[in-house]
Design a protein around this motif. Structure first.
Motif, PDB file in Angstrom:
ATOM      1  N   VAL A 158      49.136  38.605  40.933  1.00 35.49           N
ATOM      2  CA  VAL A 158      48.184  39.624  41.674  1.00 35.49           C
ATOM      3  C   VAL A 158      47.512  40.087  40.444  1.00 35.49           C
ATOM      4  O   VAL A 158      46.063  40.242  40.303  1.00 35.49           O
ATOM      5  CB  VAL A 158      48.707  40.483  42.386  1.00 35.49           C
ATOM      6  CG1 VAL A 158      47.650  41.600  42.851  1.00 35.49           C
ATOM      7  CG2 VAL A 158      49.268  40.046  43.780  1.00 35.49           C
ATOM      8  N   LEU A 159      47.982  40.491  39.336  1.00 33.76           N
ATOM      9  CA  LEU A 159      47.558  41.012  38.183  1.00 33.76           C
ATOM     10  C   LEU A 159      46.462  40.286  37.377  1.00 33.76           C
ATOM     11  O   LEU A 159      45.592  40.440  37.154  1.00 33.76           O
ATOM     12  CB  LEU A 159      48.591  41.666  37.221  1.00 33.76           C
ATOM     13  CG  LEU A 159      48.132  42.589  36.106  1.00 33.76           C
ATOM     14  CD1 LEU A 159      47.339  43.609  36.250  1.00 33.76           C
ATOM     15  CD2 LEU A 159      49.190  42.723  34.922  1.00 33.76           C
ATOM     16  N   ALA A 161      45.138  37.589  39.043  1.00 33.66           N
ATOM     17  CA  ALA A 161      43.962  37.240  39.556  1.00 33.66           C
ATOM     18  C   ALA A 161      42.877  38.380  39.358  1.00 33.66           C
ATOM     19  O   ALA A 161      41.771  38.209  39.356  1.00 33.66           O
ATOM     20  CB  ALA A 161      44.341  37.281  41.095  1.00 33.66           C
ATOM     21  N   TRP A 162      43.295  39.505  39.478  1.00 34.54           N
ATOM     22  CA  TRP A 162      42.394  40.577  39.335  1.00 34.54           C
ATOM     23  C   TRP A 162      41.815  40.676  37.807  1.00 34.54           C
ATOM     24  O   TRP A 162      40.757  40.912  37.798  1.00 34.54           O
ATOM     25  CB  TRP A 162      43.430  41.938  39.369  1.00 34.54           C
ATOM     26  CG  TRP A 162      42.496  43.136  39.382  1.00 34.54           C
ATOM     27  CD1 TRP A 162      41.526  44.012  39.911  1.00 34.54           C
ATOM     28  CD2 TRP A 162      42.482  44.250  38.260  1.00 34.54           C
ATOM     29  NE1 TRP A 162      40.657  45.079  39.378  1.00 34.54           N
ATOM     30  CE2 TRP A 162      41.694  45.387  38.331  1.00 34.54           C
ATOM     31  CE3 TRP A 162      43.396  44.302  36.978  1.00 34.54           C
ATOM     32  CZ2 TRP A 162      41.596  46.082  37.440  1.00 34.54           C
ATOM     33  CZ3 TRP A 162      43.208  45.467  36.017  1.00 34.54           C
ATOM     34  CH2 TRP A 162      41.995  46.380  36.434  1.00 34.54           C
ATOM     35  N   LEU A 163      42.470  40.504  36.696  1.00 36.06           N
ATOM     36  CA  LEU A 163      41.958  40.392  35.536  1.00 36.06           C
ATOM     37  C   LEU A 163      41.023  39.192  35.298  1.00 36.06           C
ATOM     38  O   LEU A 163      39.936  39.424  34.868  1.00 36.06           O
ATOM     39  CB  LEU A 163      42.967  40.191  34.229  1.00 36.06           C
ATOM     40  CG  LEU A 163      43.952  41.329  34.053  1.00 36.06           C
ATOM     41  CD1 LEU A 163      44.999  41.149  33.139  1.00 36.06           C
ATOM     42  CD2 LEU A 163      42.909  42.577  33.426  1.00 36.06           C
ATOM     43  N   TYR A 164      41.192  37.946  36.053  1.00 40.76           N
ATOM     44  CA  TYR A 164      40.202  36.964  36.115  1.00 40.76           C
ATOM     45  C   TYR A 164      39.070  37.415  36.847  1.00 40.76           C
ATOM     46  O   TYR A 164      37.942  37.028  36.420  1.00 40.76           O
ATOM     47  CB  TYR A 164      41.144  35.658  36.671  1.00 40.76           C
ATOM     48  CG  TYR A 164      40.073  34.420  36.752  1.00 40.76           C
ATOM     49  CD1 TYR A 164      40.187  33.765  35.680  1.00 40.76           C
ATOM     50  CD2 TYR A 164      39.487  33.970  37.870  1.00 40.76           C
ATOM     51  CE1 TYR A 164      39.223  32.695  35.528  1.00 40.76           C
ATOM     52  CE2 TYR A 164      38.855  32.761  37.870  1.00 40.76           C
ATOM     53  CZ  TYR A 164      38.681  32.173  36.835  1.00 40.76           C
ATOM     54  OH  TYR A 164      37.773  31.083  36.653  1.00 40.76           O
ATOM     55  N   SER A 165      39.112  38.194  37.878  1.00 44.38           N
ATOM     56  CA  SER A 165      38.003  38.226  38.515  1.00 44.38           C
ATOM     57  C   SER A 165      37.140  39.225  37.622  1.00 44.38           C
ATOM     58  O   SER A 165      35.902  39.464  37.940  1.00 44.38           O
ATOM     59  CB  SER A 165      38.189  39.099  39.851  1.00 44.38           C
ATOM     60  OG  SER A 165      38.835  40.406  39.768  1.00 44.38           O
ATOM     61  N   LEU A 166      37.714  40.205  36.926  1.00 43.63           N
ATOM     62  CA  LEU A 166      36.822  40.911  36.157  1.00 43.63           C
ATOM     63  C   LEU A 166      36.479  40.430  34.958  1.00 43.63           C
ATOM     64  O   LEU A 166      35.074  40.782  34.429  1.00 43.63           O
ATOM     65  CB  LEU A 166      37.743  42.168  35.574  1.00 43.63           C
ATOM     66  CG  LEU A 166      38.250  43.315  36.485  1.00 43.63           C
ATOM     67  CD1 LEU A 166      39.229  44.345  35.763  1.00 43.63           C
ATOM     68  CD2 LEU A 166      36.964  44.077  36.867  1.00 43.63           C
TER      69      LEU A 166
END
Length: 173
Positions: A158-159, A161-166
């Motif tokens: 999850v971390l 995926a969040w960093l990838y989206s940012l």
């Protein structure tokens, strides 16, 4: 029954000790306290007719009562002299136990079984017995379980995926 116990206790207290206090306890019995000798005697109902449970113990520092050391069922029809003789025998047993207990527990200023000196006003708690291993099951070392690893992988995913989206991924394609 209470009145009979109270009358017997008053007579008994007058024979045993010059200085005494007689009062009622919660269970319906009567207690005779001898502060000057640091002992107490209790007469309690037993459920039988003209019988009483006679208990004796000692008074601790501060005036609290220690648990009874001796107990005996007596016949209240017996005379005061006979009851007083039974009480004296019980008080002698309480005194003998009180005299031998500190001598066995303390040796040379140190408590038995420890290297620490006694502190005044503190009582030593009895030591706990070592726990025996459970039979039939070998003791396992602590290991992180598979469930913990799965949770860590999910949190990392999850971390990520969040960093990838940012920061990652291009816009518009």
């Amino acid at each position: 029954m209470y009145t009979q116990l109270r009358e017997t206790a008053d007579e008994l207290a007058g024979v045993l000790w010059r200085e005494h206090t007689v009062y009622r306890e919660r269970g319906g019995g009567v207690v005779i306290r001898g502060e000057h000798v640091r002992r107490w005697i209790s007469l309690g109902p037993t459920g039988g007719k003209d019988q009483a449970l006679l208990r004796a113990g000692r008074l601790l520092d501060g005036g609290t009562t220690a648990p009874a050391r001796t107990e005996v069922v007596v016949d209240l029809k017996a005379g005061t002299a006979e009851l007083a003789a039974v009480c004296r025998r019980m008080l002698a047993e309480v005194a003998a136990v009180a005299e031998t207990a500190p001598a066995q527990a303390t040796r040379g200023g140190r408590t038995a079984g420890s290297g620490k000196p006694d502190r005044p006003g503190r009582q030593r708690k009895p030591g706990r017995a070592a726990r025996a291993a459970r039979p039939g099951r070998p003791r396992r070392e602590r290991h992180t379980s598979l469930g913990s690893f799965v949770v860590l992988l999910c949190v990392a995913g999850v971390l990520g995926a969040w960093l990838y989206s940012l920061f990652g991924g291009g816009y518009g394609y």
